[in-house]
Design a protein around this motif. Structure first.
Motif: not given
Length: 313
Positions: A120-146
């Motif tokens: 298993t090759v871990g996927a790239a962690g998704a980028l954080g995005y702005m929502s609701g006009g003012y909230n900056g969201n955290a980036g997402f954890i990357g995928g697990t490799s096995v």
């Protein structure tokens, strides 16, 4: 006659293919003692197979199978998780932190059995995005490799630029994400990674860099006012830098530099953080405040990789 030489310069005979350019088949004795050297055993398929001198290298850039028809105890490996995504900026002076590198696991003298291993090759962690006009969201954890019993989790996402967010936590052995620029703390690193850097909570709100395989992420403002923290250093695995932390940024903005192969923090108010390179497990860069929601975004993490190498002649 049985081999009477156990080691040469601390290296077991089973791991020595040639001595002064000669194979063991051409050496009868060493200092009067019976000598038998290395006998290749591993035969396998799977991934992209290349030859590096006397070694075969199986590189998995996506999930697959490693099929071993003849096992042996002289394999080596790299298992690298996906990098975490960079955090997004929020509306106002709140910047996103850099993503952390995926966990790495590496060793030599590994035994592979005559069986088929799921990779298993871990996927790239998704980028954080702005929502609701003012909230900056955290980036997402990357995928697990096995590979086999080895599990390398993805790196932590960079902190989102809203309120007092720190880097997104990780539950195991990867590097942590950098903190958003509001006096928040970077996420601590695991046993196979390093911590993300702290953010700076006034003035230009410099965010921290993500932790890398080789070192922790830099704190915001370390390199001066309005300068986001640099991402943690990458390490060299099989001649390629992998596992860098994503760079932080600031409201000025001054984008922090990601570790080799990782994303940089946003360098102006009309561009997002940049992404990590494919199959190098680095974090994405943090996003700065200004412009559209897309321009607030962090950068995508870099996907992971699994590499298996062994001597075949």
């Amino acid at each position: 006659m049985a081999n009477q030489v156990a080691k040469i310069n601390g290296i077991a005979i089973a791991n020595i293919a040639k001595l002064n350019g000669k194979t063991d088949a051409n050496i009868a004795k060493l200092n009067g003692r019976e000598f038998t050297g290395f006998t290749p055993t591993i035969v396998a398929t799977g991934g992209t197979v290349t030859t590096d001198g006397d070694f075969k290298v199986h590189t998995f850039t996506s999930s697959g199978t490693f099929s071993v028809s003849t096992g042996g105890n002289h394999a080596e490996y790299l298992v690298l998780g996906g990098g975490g995504g960079g955090g997004a900026a929020g509306s106002g002076p709140f910047t996103g932190g850099g993503g952390g590198a995926g966990a790495y696991m590496t060793a030599t003298g590994f035994t592979v059995a005559a069986t088929t291993y799921s990779i298993t090759v871990g996927a790239a962690g998704a980028l954080g995005y702005m929502s609701g006009g003012y909230n900056g969201n955290a980036g997402f954890i990357g995928g697990t490799s096995v590979f086999s019993s080895l599990t390398a989790i993805g790196g932590g996402g960079g902190g989102g630029g809203t309120y007092w967010f720190s880097g997104y936590s990780v539950g195991g052995n990867a590097s942590g994400g950098g903190a958003a620029g509001r006096n928040a703390s970077g996420t601590s690193g695991g046993t196979h990674g390093n911590a993300g850097g702290y953010g700076y909570g006034s003035g230009y709100y410099e965010s921290g860099g993500g932790g890398g395989a080789g070192s922790g992420g830099e704190y915001g403002r370390t390199d001066g006012t309005a300068q986001g923290g640099d991402g943690g250093a990458a390490l060299t695995f099989y001649s390629v830098y992998r596992g860098g932390g994503g760079g932080g940024t600031s409201t000025s903005p001054g984008g922090g530099t990601g570790g080799a192969g990782a994303g940089n923090g946003s360098v102006n108010t009309t561009s997002a953080g940049t992404g990590g390179a494919v199959n190098r497990g680095g974090g994405g860069g943090g996003g700065a405040d200004g412009g559209t929601a897309a321009q607030h975004a962090g950068g995508l993490g870099g996907s992971g990789v699994v590499i298996i190498r062994y001597q075949f002649q």
